[in-house]
Structures are given as C-alpha cells and as structure tokens.
Design a protein around this motif. Structure first.
Motif, PDB file in Angstrom:
ATOM      1  N   GLU A 372     -23.766   6.378 -12.757  1.00 14.77           N
ATOM      2  CA  GLU A 372     -25.016   5.814 -13.255  1.00 14.77           C
ATOM      3  C   GLU A 372     -25.159   4.325 -12.985  1.00 14.77           C
ATOM      4  O   GLU A 372     -26.260   3.785 -13.119  1.00 14.77           O
ATOM      5  CB  GLU A 372     -25.111   6.061 -14.763  1.00 14.77           C
ATOM      6  CG  GLU A 372     -25.152   7.552 -15.110  1.00 14.77           C
ATOM      7  CD  GLU A 372     -25.172   7.790 -16.606  1.00 14.77           C
ATOM      8  OE1 GLU A 372     -24.889   6.821 -17.355  1.00 14.77           O
ATOM      9  OE2 GLU A 372     -25.467   8.925 -17.037  1.00 14.77           O
ATOM     10  N   ALA A 373     -24.071   3.662 -12.630  1.00 13.08           N
ATOM     11  CA  ALA A 373     -24.165   2.217 -12.405  1.00 13.08           C
ATOM     12  C   ALA A 373     -23.504   1.883 -11.064  1.00 13.08           C
ATOM     13  O   ALA A 373     -23.941   2.356 -10.023  1.00 13.08           O
ATOM     14  CB  ALA A 373     -23.521   1.464 -13.561  1.00 13.08           C
ATOM     15  N   VAL A 374     -22.463   1.102 -11.123  1.00 14.87           N
ATOM     16  CA  VAL A 374     -21.801   0.679  -9.892  1.00 14.87           C
ATOM     17  C   VAL A 374     -20.303   0.545 -10.175  1.00 14.87           C
ATOM     18  O   VAL A 374     -19.897   0.325 -11.318  1.00 14.87           O
ATOM     19  CB  VAL A 374     -22.370  -0.663  -9.384  1.00 14.87           C
ATOM     20  CG1 VAL A 374     -22.038  -1.792 -10.346  1.00 14.87           C
ATOM     21  CG2 VAL A 374     -21.873  -0.986  -7.981  1.00 14.87           C
ATOM     22  N   SER A 375     -19.491   0.680  -9.147  1.00 15.23           N
ATOM     23  CA  SER A 375     -18.047   0.516  -9.315  1.00 15.23           C
ATOM     24  C   SER A 375     -17.510  -0.397  -8.229  1.00 15.23           C
ATOM     25  O   SER A 375     -18.106  -0.530  -7.150  1.00 15.23           O
ATOM     26  CB  SER A 375     -17.330   1.867  -9.245  1.00 15.23           C
ATOM     27  OG  SER A 375     -17.396   2.396  -7.936  1.00 15.23           O
ATOM     28  N   LEU A 376     -16.409  -1.030  -8.534  1.00 12.15           N
ATOM     29  CA  LEU A 376     -15.708  -1.867  -7.571  1.00 12.15           C
ATOM     30  C   LEU A 376     -14.363  -1.228  -7.260  1.00 12.15           C
ATOM     31  O   LEU A 376     -13.666  -0.767  -8.169  1.00 12.15           O
ATOM     32  CB  LEU A 376     -15.489  -3.272  -8.134  1.00 12.15           C
ATOM     33  CG  LEU A 376     -16.744  -4.097  -8.420  1.00 12.15           C
ATOM     34  CD1 LEU A 376     -16.363  -5.423  -9.072  1.00 12.15           C
ATOM     35  CD2 LEU A 376     -17.517  -4.350  -7.128  1.00 12.15           C
ATOM     36  N   GLY A 377     -14.004  -1.197  -5.998  1.00 16.20           N
ATOM     37  CA  GLY A 377     -12.729  -0.615  -5.599  1.00 16.20           C
ATOM     38  C   GLY A 377     -11.868  -1.627  -4.869  1.00 16.20           C
ATOM     39  O   GLY A 377     -12.374  -2.450  -4.094  1.00 16.20           O
ATOM     40  N   ASP A 378     -10.586  -1.578  -5.130  1.00 17.14           N
ATOM     41  CA  ASP A 378      -9.623  -2.447  -4.451  1.00 17.14           C
ATOM     42  C   ASP A 378      -9.229  -1.774  -3.139  1.00 17.14           C
ATOM     43  O   ASP A 378      -8.456  -0.809  -3.125  1.00 17.14           O
ATOM     44  CB  ASP A 378      -8.399  -2.659  -5.350  1.00 17.14           C
ATOM     45  CG  ASP A 378      -7.362  -3.577  -4.715  1.00 17.14           C
ATOM     46  OD1 ASP A 378      -7.576  -4.024  -3.576  1.00 17.14           O
ATOM     47  OD2 ASP A 378      -6.328  -3.829  -5.373  1.00 17.14           O
ATOM     48  N   VAL A 379      -9.784  -2.262  -2.039  1.00 22.00           N
ATOM     49  CA  VAL A 379      -9.514  -1.651  -0.733  1.00 22.00           C
ATOM     50  C   VAL A 379      -8.540  -2.492   0.091  1.00 22.00           C
ATOM     51  O   VAL A 379      -8.432  -2.316   1.301  1.00 22.00           O
ATOM     52  CB  VAL A 379     -10.828  -1.441   0.056  1.00 22.00           C
ATOM     53  CG1 VAL A 379     -11.720  -0.445  -0.655  1.00 22.00           C
ATOM     54  CG2 VAL A 379     -11.553  -2.769   0.272  1.00 22.00           C
ATOM     55  N   SER A 380      -7.821  -3.388  -0.573  1.00 25.55           N
ATOM     56  CA  SER A 380      -6.890  -4.228   0.185  1.00 25.55           C
ATOM     57  C   SER A 380      -5.742  -3.421   0.779  1.00 25.55           C
ATOM     58  O   SER A 380      -5.062  -3.884   1.696  1.00 25.55           O
ATOM     59  CB  SER A 380      -6.342  -5.347  -0.699  1.00 25.55           C
ATOM     60  OG  SER A 380      -5.756  -4.825  -1.874  1.00 25.55           O
ATOM     61  N   THR A 381      -5.529  -2.201   0.269  1.00 26.70           N
ATOM     62  CA  THR A 381      -4.495  -1.354   0.875  1.00 26.70           C
ATOM     63  C   THR A 381      -4.896  -0.899   2.273  1.00 26.70           C
ATOM     64  O   THR A 381      -4.053  -0.436   3.045  1.00 26.70           O
ATOM     65  CB  THR A 381      -4.243  -0.116   0.005  1.00 26.70           C
ATOM     66  OG1 THR A 381      -5.469   0.616  -0.128  1.00 26.70           O
ATOM     67  CG2 THR A 381      -3.745  -0.514  -1.370  1.00 26.70           C
ATOM     68  N   LEU A 382      -6.184  -1.020   2.596  1.00 25.53           N
ATOM     69  CA  LEU A 382      -6.655  -0.593   3.911  1.00 25.53           C
ATOM     70  C   LEU A 382      -6.679  -1.735   4.914  1.00 25.53           C
ATOM     71  O   LEU A 382      -6.941  -1.523   6.093  1.00 25.53           O
ATOM     72  CB  LEU A 382      -8.070  -0.007   3.800  1.00 25.53           C
ATOM     73  CG  LEU A 382      -8.263   1.099   2.755  1.00 25.53           C
ATOM     74  CD1 LEU A 382      -9.719   1.549   2.742  1.00 25.53           C
ATOM     75  CD2 LEU A 382      -7.342   2.268   3.053  1.00 25.53           C
ATOM     76  N   GLY A 383      -6.434  -2.942   4.455  1.00 23.94           N
ATOM     77  CA  GLY A 383      -6.553  -4.102   5.326  1.00 23.94           C
ATOM     78  C   GLY A 383      -5.453  -4.177   6.365  1.00 23.94           C
ATOM     79  O   GLY A 383      -4.324  -3.744   6.152  1.00 23.94           O
ATOM     80  N   LYS A 384      -5.791  -4.707   7.526  1.00 28.16           N
ATOM     81  CA  LYS A 384      -4.830  -4.890   8.601  1.00 28.16           C
ATOM     82  C   LYS A 384      -5.026  -6.262   9.220  1.00 28.16           C
ATOM     83  O   LYS A 384      -6.148  -6.738   9.369  1.00 28.16           O
ATOM     84  CB  LYS A 384      -5.002  -3.822   9.683  1.00 28.16           C
ATOM     85  CG  LYS A 384      -4.706  -2.404   9.215  1.00 28.16           C
ATOM     86  CD  LYS A 384      -4.879  -1.413  10.353  1.00 28.16           C
ATOM     87  CE  LYS A 384      -4.580   0.003   9.886  1.00 28.16           C
ATOM     88  NZ  LYS A 384      -4.762   0.988  10.985  1.00 28.16           N
ATOM     89  N   LEU A 385      -3.926  -6.888   9.565  1.00 26.77           N
ATOM     90  CA  LEU A 385      -3.985  -8.155  10.289  1.00 26.77           C
ATOM     91  C   LEU A 385      -3.685  -7.874  11.750  1.00 26.77           C
ATOM     92  O   LEU A 385      -2.645  -7.316  12.088  1.00 26.77           O
ATOM     93  CB  LEU A 385      -2.964  -9.147   9.722  1.00 26.77           C
ATOM     94  CG  LEU A 385      -3.210  -9.601   8.275  1.00 26.77           C
ATOM     95  CD1 LEU A 385      -2.085 -10.520   7.820  1.00 26.77           C
ATOM     96  CD2 LEU A 385      -4.551 -10.308   8.158  1.00 26.77           C
ATOM     97  N   VAL A 386      -4.597  -8.234  12.616  1.00 25.48           N
ATOM     98  CA  VAL A 386      -4.442  -7.951  14.046  1.00 25.48           C
ATOM     99  C   VAL A 386      -4.061  -9.237  14.767  1.00 25.48           C
ATOM    100  O   VAL A 386      -4.691 -10.271  14.551  1.00 25.48           O
ATOM    101  CB  VAL A 386      -5.752  -7.381  14.629  1.00 25.48           C
ATOM    102  CG1 VAL A 386      -5.574  -7.102  16.108  1.00 25.48           C
ATOM    103  CG2 VAL A 386      -6.142  -6.132  13.892  1.00 25.48           C
TER     104      VAL A 386
END
Length: 386
Positions: A372-386
């Motif tokens: 019904e509203a909005v959520s925030l997710g921690d997606v830093s586990t998906l981050g990659k340094l190239v």
C-alpha cells in the motif's frame, strides 16, 4: 559418534574413562547439533576456540618408545633442544608439512612445531588378516589381546593364529589360515594343513592374530625429502604377508580382493591407480592396515613389489575446527547498512553469503506497507566494482 562428534573412526580413537560412544543411525545420518539463536532462528552451536601452541625446536622426535627415547637422548647429548611427541601421552602428530612443520593434536588443543630435524620413531603395526569372515567381531591382534587381558577382560575360549601373545592363555593353531566362521561374532576358525590341504575347524570365542609386522612409516612418507630420519621398527624392512585371495582388504572403505581384481582387469595396474579405482587404502589411516596386503597382491600379479605411495595430511581424523585452528575467516559478509538494519530491529539471517534482514519484527505489517505504500531495499549485496 564419540563424545557428540559424528563420523569418528573408533579404530583411530584412544579409549578413555567417561568416553561416550554411540553407533550412527542404521537408516540415516546422525543429527547435526543445533541451538536456537536469539532471533529464534536455528544456528550452529558456539564452541570454544581451539588453542594453538606455536613452538620451535632443533630436533623433534615422533614416538616415545625405546627408539624414540634413544634418539632424543642422542640429540640432547650434542646440546640440541629436543621435544618428544608421543600419542601415548596425548601429543598425536597428524601432519608434517614443508619447513618442516609438524602439526599435532594435544590435550589442550593443537601444536604447530617448527623443527630443524625430525626423527620418526613410530614403530611397526601388526598385520591384519584378509580372508572370508575377517569382518567378524572377536578377532584381535596379539598386542590388543595382551592389553585387554591385562585389563581383566575375559576373552573366553581363545585361540592364536601365528605368533601367540605373551601372557594370554590361548591354544596355538598350526597350519594356514583359511577363514573365520560366525554369525556377526566369530564362532570358529578354519585352518588348512600346508601339505595335504586338509581343513580343521576349531571353535573359539576369540581369535588372536600374530601375523607379523609392517613398518608404521606413514609420517616419514608424508615428510618427503625434508630433514627427516627414520629409526627403529619404523625403518626396519619387514616381509609382506602372503597375497590375499578372498575377503575384505580395506575395512575403512569396504574394498575386497574382488574389487582389486576388477580394477586390475580394467587396466589399473599400478598402486596409485589401483588405490583410486578400488578405493583400497583410501581410508583415514591411508593403508595403515591394508597397504601390506595390497602390495603383496600386486606383487603376486606383476612379479614386482611396488613402493608405498606418498602419504598426505592428515594421518588421523581431525575435526574441521582442529584443521582451521587459529585461522579466522568471516564466511558471511555484512553490507554497509548492517548496523542500520540492527538499529531498526532487524532479525538478521545468512543468505547468499551475506547477513541480510529477514524482517523487522512484524512481517504482516511489512507486507501491507509494501503493498500500500513504499519499501526500501538494501541492494548493496548486488553491487560490483569493475
């Protein structure tokens, strides 16, 4: 299971007062020890860290028997520092690495010992029989019978095959060993006359076997070309037993003489290849009981006695905790927002090699908040340094 630890080979574990030994379940795996964590999620139990002693010595002597004591006295007489490691006193060497570095299990933890020279004085092991029925209980070597008899254990009607034990009442059976008979426990032993082949069956509660010795040189073969000297019975050449024709060769892996023959006929005509194909000598003792029999069997087939194979750490069963003692690796990483999650009341759990929030206390309310509203997710586990 021994003292709550699963998959322990009791044949390599010294008995001690108060020890708890439980058979594994016949139809499945032993239960893994678990505890309930603060969040209510299942976790592995926390165990005390294993203490590692690090030391250096000029001469390390492995084995506290007569040969080991003589080697230690000789080294001390020249002014060198000496440490004797003997399994009988609780310091059991399980590996030798380049350096050389000795790794041993001790009563207080693990020992990593740097040595300028190593003397291996580990003695000799008794030959085990390979024939039909050799998996029955009630069979024991002469040394085992002597220790059990001294402890006051009644062996019942005992017979001896080969060299009889010292001080143990037993009837010595002449002839060639053919097979053991019984129903889980040995009830009789069959011997054959070496000339006529006539078989004789003798009833027995215990069969004591004095079939000769084989050098216990596993640690020496593990050390390779380092500064290692082998003394005493560990260095003595011993005759191989007669080549086996039937029965279980390797009790650790359940490999039989028929398994050796099948592997040989498939072209695995070298000790290392035969070992890997038949599984003989692949147990935790690395052929400590069966290698003489396997070498004898190969010699009968090929006409040449093969050299023993290279031994590899560890020479005894050790736990993963003992192997990794004093080495710390964080297997589950934390995101940059980990502390923020905890501050918000997150229940963390391991997922995909990361600690991630499972919920924040009210999973139903969070569900409707997302809908019904909005959520925030921690997606830093998906981050990659190239």
């Amino acid at each position: 299971m021994v003292d709550g630890i699963a998959y322990v080979r009791t044949c390599q574990t010294a008995a001690r007062p108060g020890q708890m030994v439980v058979r594994h379940p016949a139809g499945g795996l032993p239960p893994l020890p678990t505890v309930s964590g603060p969040s209510g999620l299942t976790a592995v139990p926390v165990v005390p860290a294993i203490v590692v002693e690090r030391a250096e010595v000029q001469v390390a002597v492995i084995g506290g028997g007569p040969s080991g004591r003589a080697a230690a006295a000789e080294a001390r007489a020249t002014g060198r520092t000496v440490r004797v490691l003997d399994a009988g006193t609780g310091e059991e060497v399980v590996a030798i690495y380049a350096g050389p570095t000795i790794v041993a299990r001790t009563p207080t933890g693990m020992l990593h010992l740097e040595a300028h020279e190593i003397v291996v004085a580990t003695g000799a092991a008794e030959i085990h029989p390979v024939c039909p029925g050799n998996e029955l209980t009630g069979l024991m070597t002469s040394r085992a019978a002597e220790k059990i008899h001294r402890a006051g254990v009644d062996l019942g009607v005992a017979v001896a095959v080969g060299t009889p034990p010292d001080g143990v009442p037993s009837a010595v059976l002449p002839g060639r060993l053919v097979r053991f008979e019984g129903d889980g426990k040995v009830r009789s032993v069959v011997m054959a006359d070496p000339v006529s082949g006539l078989e004789t069956t003798t009833a027995a509660d215990t069969v004591i076997l004095g079939l000769g010795l084989a050098p216990r040189d596993l640690l020496a073969r593990m050390a390779g070309d380092g500064p290692v000297r082998v003394v005493g019975q560990a260095a003595a050449a011993q005759p191989l037993p007669p080549p086996p024709t039937d029965g279980v060769v390797c009790r650790c892996m359940g490999a039989t003489v028929d398994d050796l023959a099948v592997a040989w006929d498939r072209g695995f005509n070298e000790l290392e290849l035969l070992k890997r194909s038949s599984l003989a000598c692949l147990g935790t003792c690395q052929g400590g009981a069966c290698l003489p029999q396997v070498r004898s069997w190969i010699a009968a087939r090929s006409g040449e006695v093969p050299d023993p194979f290279t031994a590899r750490p560890a020479s005894r069963q050790i736990t993963l905790g003992e192997a990794a003692a004093d080495v710390y690796v964080d297997l589950f990483r934390r995101t940059p927002l980990h502390d923020e999650h905890l501050a918000l009341g997150a229940r963390m759990d391991r997922f995909g090699s990361w600690w991630r929030p499972w919920n924040y206390g009210d999973a139903v309310a969070e569900y409707w908040a997302v809908r019904e509203a909005v959520s925030l997710g921690d997606v830093s586990t998906l981050g990659k340094l190239v």
